[in-house]
Design a protein around this motif. Structure first.
Motif, PDB file in Angstrom:
ATOM      1  N   VAL A  96       0.817  -1.201   0.000  1.00  0.00           N
ATOM      2  CA  VAL A  96       0.000   0.000   0.000  1.00  0.00           C
ATOM      3  C   VAL A  96       0.856   1.258   0.000  1.00  0.00           C
ATOM      4  CG1 VAL A  96      -2.126   0.997   0.922  1.00  0.00           C
ATOM      5  CG2 VAL A  96      -1.582  -1.375   1.417  1.00  0.00           C
ATOM      6  N   CYS A  97       1.854   1.300  -0.858  1.00  0.00           N
ATOM      7  CA  CYS A  97       2.629   2.509  -1.119  1.00  0.00           C
ATOM      8  C   CYS A  97       2.164   3.018  -2.482  1.00  0.00           C
ATOM      9  CB  CYS A  97       4.127   2.213  -1.111  1.00  0.00           C
ATOM     10  SG  CYS A  97       4.746   1.566   0.470  1.00  0.00           S
ATOM     11  N   ASP A  98       1.308   4.022  -2.494  1.00  0.00           N
ATOM     12  CA  ASP A  98       0.550   4.392  -3.686  1.00  0.00           C
ATOM     13  C   ASP A  98       1.418   4.827  -4.861  1.00  0.00           C
ATOM     14  OD1 ASP A  98      -1.793   3.832  -2.367  1.00  0.00           O
ATOM     15  OD2 ASP A  98      -2.063   5.874  -1.623  1.00  0.00           O
ATOM     16  N   LEU A  99       2.564   5.448  -4.609  1.00  0.00           N
ATOM     17  CA  LEU A  99       3.405   5.965  -5.686  1.00  0.00           C
ATOM     18  C   LEU A  99       4.496   4.980  -6.105  1.00  0.00           C
ATOM     19  CD1 LEU A  99       3.884   9.674  -4.518  1.00  0.00           C
ATOM     20  CD2 LEU A  99       2.154   8.732  -6.062  1.00  0.00           C
ATOM     21  N   LEU A 100       4.518   3.826  -5.486  1.00  0.00           N
ATOM     22  CA  LEU A 100       5.594   2.866  -5.738  1.00  0.00           C
ATOM     23  C   LEU A 100       5.563   2.355  -7.172  1.00  0.00           C
ATOM     24  CD1 LEU A 100       7.897   1.484  -4.130  1.00  0.00           C
ATOM     25  CD2 LEU A 100       6.352  -0.435  -3.787  1.00  0.00           C
ATOM     26  N   GLU A 101       6.747   2.292  -7.781  1.00  0.00           N
ATOM     27  CA  GLU A 101       6.869   1.811  -9.161  1.00  0.00           C
ATOM     28  C   GLU A 101       7.742   0.575  -9.283  1.00  0.00           C
ATOM     29  OE1 GLU A 101       8.362   5.102 -11.347  1.00  0.00           O
ATOM     30  OE2 GLU A 101       6.514   6.287 -11.180  1.00  0.00           O
ATOM     31  N   LYS A 102       8.684   0.392  -8.372  1.00  0.00           N
ATOM     32  CA  LYS A 102       9.586  -0.752  -8.487  1.00  0.00           C
ATOM     33  C   LYS A 102      10.121  -1.170  -7.128  1.00  0.00           C
ATOM     34  CE  LYS A 102      12.389   1.403 -11.217  1.00  0.00           C
ATOM     35  NZ  LYS A 102      13.547   1.711 -12.089  1.00  0.00           N
ATOM     36  N   VAL A 103      10.445  -2.456  -7.044  1.00  0.00           N
ATOM     37  CA  VAL A 103      11.105  -3.023  -5.867  1.00  0.00           C
ATOM     38  C   VAL A 103      12.328  -3.782  -6.372  1.00  0.00           C
ATOM     39  CG1 VAL A 103      10.915  -4.595  -3.903  1.00  0.00           C
ATOM     40  CG2 VAL A 103       8.932  -3.244  -4.603  1.00  0.00           C
ATOM     41  N   GLU A 104      13.506  -3.340  -5.973  1.00  0.00           N
ATOM     42  CA  GLU A 104      14.756  -3.968  -6.394  1.00  0.00           C
ATOM     43  C   GLU A 104      15.568  -4.320  -5.158  1.00  0.00           C
ATOM     44  OE1 GLU A 104      16.795  -1.369  -9.024  1.00  0.00           O
ATOM     45  OE2 GLU A 104      15.173  -1.271 -10.495  1.00  0.00           O
ATOM     46  N   MET A 105      15.717  -5.595  -4.906  1.00  0.00           N
ATOM     47  CA  MET A 105      16.409  -6.041  -3.707  1.00  0.00           C
ATOM     48  C   MET A 105      17.583  -6.942  -4.080  1.00  0.00           C
ATOM     49  SD  MET A 105      14.519  -4.534  -1.460  1.00  0.00           S
ATOM     50  CE  MET A 105      15.139  -5.233   0.065  1.00  0.00           C
ATOM     51  N   ASN A 106      18.710  -6.657  -3.457  1.00  0.00           N
ATOM     52  CA  ASN A 106      19.895  -7.493  -3.632  1.00  0.00           C
ATOM     53  C   ASN A 106      19.980  -8.422  -2.431  1.00  0.00           C
ATOM     54  OD1 ASN A 106      22.311  -8.640  -4.326  1.00  0.00           O
ATOM     55  ND2 ASN A 106      23.543  -6.797  -4.054  1.00  0.00           N
ATOM     56  N   CYS A 107      19.437  -9.618  -2.571  1.00  0.00           N
ATOM     57  CA  CYS A 107      19.381 -10.560  -1.458  1.00  0.00           C
ATOM     58  C   CYS A 107      19.535 -11.972  -1.997  1.00  0.00           C
ATOM     59  CB  CYS A 107      18.072 -10.417  -0.678  1.00  0.00           C
ATOM     60  SG  CYS A 107      16.603 -10.460  -1.724  1.00  0.00           S
ATOM     61  N   CYS A 108      19.991 -12.864  -1.134  1.00  0.00           N
ATOM     62  CA  CYS A 108      20.253 -14.232  -1.599  1.00  0.00           C
ATOM     63  C   CYS A 108      19.565 -15.297  -0.749  1.00  0.00           C
ATOM     64  CB  CYS A 108      21.756 -14.495  -1.618  1.00  0.00           C
ATOM     65  SG  CYS A 108      22.577 -14.255  -0.030  1.00  0.00           S
ATOM     66  N   CYS A 109      18.990 -14.911   0.389  1.00  0.00           N
ATOM     67  CA  CYS A 109      18.376 -15.901   1.286  1.00  0.00           C
ATOM     68  C   CYS A 109      16.889 -15.674   1.481  1.00  0.00           C
ATOM     69  CB  CYS A 109      19.078 -15.872   2.648  1.00  0.00           C
ATOM     70  SG  CYS A 109      20.809 -16.361   2.588  1.00  0.00           S
ATOM     71  N   LEU A 110      16.267 -14.869   0.636  1.00  0.00           N
ATOM     72  CA  LEU A 110      14.848 -14.551   0.787  1.00  0.00           C
ATOM     73  C   LEU A 110      13.996 -15.810   0.624  1.00  0.00           C
ATOM     74  CD1 LEU A 110      13.166 -11.939   1.214  1.00  0.00           C
ATOM     75  CD2 LEU A 110      12.771 -11.936  -1.253  1.00  0.00           C
ATOM     76  N   THR A 111      13.118 -16.060   1.614  1.00  0.00           N
ATOM     77  CA  THR A 111      12.240 -17.233   1.564  1.00  0.00           C
ATOM     78  C   THR A 111      10.769 -16.857   1.412  1.00  0.00           C
ATOM     79  OG1 THR A 111      12.047 -17.301   3.981  1.00  0.00           O
ATOM     80  CG2 THR A 111      13.828 -18.585   2.985  1.00  0.00           C
ATOM     81  N   THR A 112      10.387 -15.654   1.881  1.00  0.00           N
ATOM     82  CA  THR A 112       8.979 -15.238   1.844  1.00  0.00           C
ATOM     83  C   THR A 112       8.869 -13.818   1.306  1.00  0.00           C
ATOM     84  OG1 THR A 112       8.462 -16.614   3.767  1.00  0.00           O
ATOM     85  CG2 THR A 112       6.880 -14.912   3.195  1.00  0.00           C
ATOM     86  N   LEU A 113       7.992 -13.624   0.318  1.00  0.00           N
ATOM     87  CA  LEU A 113       7.715 -12.306  -0.241  1.00  0.00           C
ATOM     88  C   LEU A 113       6.222 -12.046  -0.142  1.00  0.00           C
ATOM     89  CD1 LEU A 113       8.259  -9.736  -1.941  1.00  0.00           C
ATOM     90  CD2 LEU A 113       8.005 -11.165  -3.986  1.00  0.00           C
ATOM     91  N   GLU A 114       5.850 -10.914   0.451  1.00  0.00           N
ATOM     92  CA  GLU A 114       4.456 -10.501   0.561  1.00  0.00           C
ATOM     93  C   GLU A 114       4.339  -9.087   0.006  1.00  0.00           C
ATOM     94  OE1 GLU A 114       2.575 -11.756   4.492  1.00  0.00           O
ATOM     95  OE2 GLU A 114       4.709 -11.961   4.919  1.00  0.00           O
ATOM     96  N   TYR A 115       3.460  -8.922  -0.964  1.00  0.00           N
ATOM     97  CA  TYR A 115       3.293  -7.603  -1.580  1.00  0.00           C
ATOM     98  C   TYR A 115       1.815  -7.296  -1.752  1.00  0.00           C
ATOM     99  CZ  TYR A 115       3.180  -3.747  -4.813  1.00  0.00           C
ATOM    100  OH  TYR A 115       2.912  -2.534  -5.372  1.00  0.00           O
ATOM    101  N   MET A 116       1.449  -6.042  -1.466  1.00  0.00           N
ATOM    102  CA  MET A 116       0.074  -5.592  -1.664  1.00  0.00           C
ATOM    103  C   MET A 116       0.109  -4.158  -2.162  1.00  0.00           C
ATOM    104  SD  MET A 116      -3.074  -5.484   1.065  1.00  0.00           S
ATOM    105  CE  MET A 116      -4.699  -4.916   0.593  1.00  0.00           C
ATOM    106  N   GLY A 117      -0.610  -3.885  -3.254  1.00  0.00           N
ATOM    107  CA  GLY A 117      -0.631  -2.536  -3.792  1.00  0.00           C
ATOM    108  C   GLY A 117      -0.777  -2.561  -5.295  1.00  0.00           C
ATOM    109  N   PRO A 118      -0.403  -1.455  -5.961  1.00  0.00           N
ATOM    110  CA  PRO A 118      -0.483  -1.419  -7.425  1.00  0.00           C
ATOM    111  C   PRO A 118       0.532  -2.370  -8.042  1.00  0.00           C
ATOM    112  CG  PRO A 118       0.641   0.525  -6.584  1.00  0.00           C
ATOM    113  CD  PRO A 118       0.081  -0.184  -5.397  1.00  0.00           C
TER     114      PRO A 118
END
Length: 497
Positions: A262-284
């Motif tokens: 729910v970040c209304d102006l958000l356009e991109k998510v760029e993460m430099n990570c190697c151990c991510l197991t869970t991703l939760e996203y809500m919004g545009p």
């Protein structure tokens, strides 16, 4: 002299012995301190009024300090329940100051301030943050909104309105350095302004960071994360209306859980990570990019704008997420897409939950049968959930008017699908065709549940949900029962009787 009480028992007088009463103050000090440490802050403070012996016991043995509207009750209100009688800001600030001045500052594991405060209370808030740092607090929460916001993933359909202070408190990043911040493990901020200085050295051992309704610029967030990258395992960013990009260029080599919502102006998510197991996203619908996601197993995305779920699964879903085992997706569909000849395969996907809102008041273009394509996309899928909310003119399937169901479609044999759950089944022709296609294609299917009930709601539902429950659900159940007579050993029909 007082007579000892006696009673006659079988003709003989026996003395009634008085049992000694157990006093809480008689407990050994280590047990007493342990009991007080488990009490809520408000009750622990109240023990100081019991006797002079108890006056300062709580000060040294309360390891969790929580200050909110119910901690202090306004003295001028006597006849209302506590939740109607919270203290005013000035009184709240003064009482928190008084309590922290009495506290020894030792052994405070967690400190929470949950009260609507703004930058006018900056002097008080600065003192409280300094106290947390000096007491080597492991968990610090500043929730300065006037109402508690739920974690975005628990929030349904974006009702995120709440009152926030106009002049946000500027969180004092400059208070933290490599020496005094080593004990802090969890930081939760809500309704504050965040701008780390140029010489900010970070919070090196921080494992959990939650930013809710925080006023922060893209570059400042990136800089903050880069200085907290050593141990960060959990990151939540929600309701941050100024962000256009969430970016972490420095490797977050321990980040396992990421929540963005729910970040209304958000356009991109760029993460430099190697151990991510869970991703939760809500919004545009936004661009999701990850450096390395071989460990990412669970993905939950709730798109709140209009698009096509199948199009995103085929074209928009990052190819680096092909190792996902559980995918939960919510989408609003209004347009039909051309299905690719060679779709992207999710060979690790085992459980797919798809929530579809199909809202077209006139002619519906979406063909529900297209979602049989999911069987081809996920050839090793074992569990499929398809929850629908269709806001269209109601036309339950009738063979005489709608013709025969499509039965000459190419069938992709599926050798792993065992469990299917479909809701919002109103008996439309394409819904009937989808059910038959799944039954025909699945070689090892053990159970299919078809329900005419609607378990997902769109914010535009309003009074129409009663219509669905009363009429559509009845039609859907009747058609489903008739449809699945030949598969009664596998199919269970639920809904209105």
């Amino acid at each position: 002299m007082k007579r000892e009480s006696t009673q006659v028992l079988y003709g003989a007088a026996s003395k009634r012995r008085k049992r000694p009463q157990l006093q809480l103050s008689n407990l050994p000090m280590n047990i007493l301190c342990s009991v007080i440490s488990k009490l809520p802050t408000r009750d622990a403070i109240r023990t100081s009024t019991l006797s002079s012996q108890w006056r300062y016991v709580w000060c040294d043995h309360t390891d969790h300090l929580t200050f909110d509207g119910s901690t202090f009750i306004c003295r001028s209100v006597k006849f209302f329940p506590p939740y109607y009688a919270t203290a005013k800001k000035e009184e709240f600030n003064a009482r928190v100051d008084a309590i922290l001045q009495q506290h020894s500052g030792e052994g405070v594991q967690r400190m929470q301030v949950k009260y609507a405060l703004d930058n006018k209370s900056a002097d008080h808030l600065d003192r409280w943050v300094s106290f947390a740092i000096a007491s080597k607090t492991k968990e610090l929460t500043l929730f300065l909104s006037d109402r508690r916001i739920k974690s975005f993933i628990m929030y349904n359909e974006g009702s995120s309105l709440f009152t926030r202070p106009k002049d946000l408190y500027s969180f004092p990043c400059h208070f933290f350095d490599a020496r005094n911040s080593s004990y802090l493990r969890c930081l939760q901020l809500a309704s504050v302004y965040l701008k780390p200085p140029a010489d900010f050295s970070g919070i090196r051992n921080l494992t959990r960071l939650s930013l809710v309704d925080v006023d922060v610029e893209d570059g400042d967030l990136e800089g903050f994360l880069s200085h907290c990258s050593k141990a960060l395992e959990f990151l939540e960013i929600a309701y941050c209306g100024t962000l256009t990009a969430i970016r972490a260029t420095r490797l977050l080599n321990k980040l396992k859980h990421l929540r963005v919502g729910v970040c209304d102006l958000l356009e991109k998510v760029e993460m430099n990570c190697c151990c991510l197991t869970t991703l939760e996203y809500m919004g545009p619908m936004v661009s999701l990019a990850f450096g390395e996601t071989s460990s990412l197993k669970d993905v939950c995305v709730k798109f709140m704008d209009v698009d096509a779920a199948l199009d995103y699964i085929n074209m928009g879903f990052p190819s680096t997420l092909s190792n996902v085992e559980m995918l939960y997706m919510h989408c609003i569909d209004r347009q039909r897409v051309t299905l690719p000849i060679r779709p992207l395969k999710f060979v690790h996907l085992r459980h797919l939950r798809l929530e579809l809102v199909i809202s077209e008041c006139k002619d519906r273009k979406i063909d529900v049968l297209d979602y049989a394509h999911l069987l081809e996309v996920a050839p090793f899928m074992e569990r499929l959930e398809l929850h629908m909310w269709i806001d269209c003119p109601h036309q339950p399937y009738n063979r005489r008017t709608d013709g025969e169901v499509r039965s000459n479609l190419p069938s992709h044999r599926h050798d792993h699908l065992k469990w299917v759950y479909i809701t919002g089944f109103f008996g439309y022709k394409d819904q009937v065709e989808l059910v038959l296609q799944i039954l025909r294609s699945s070689a090892v299917l053990k159970r299919m549940i078809i329900s005419s009930r609607v378990i997902i709601l769109h914010e535009c539902a309003g009074e129409m949900i009663d219509v669905y429950r009363n009429r559509h659900a009845v039609d859907g159940r009747m058609i489903a029962v008739d449809l699945c007579k030949e598969h009664a050993d596998i199919v269970e029909v639920l809904g209105a009787v």
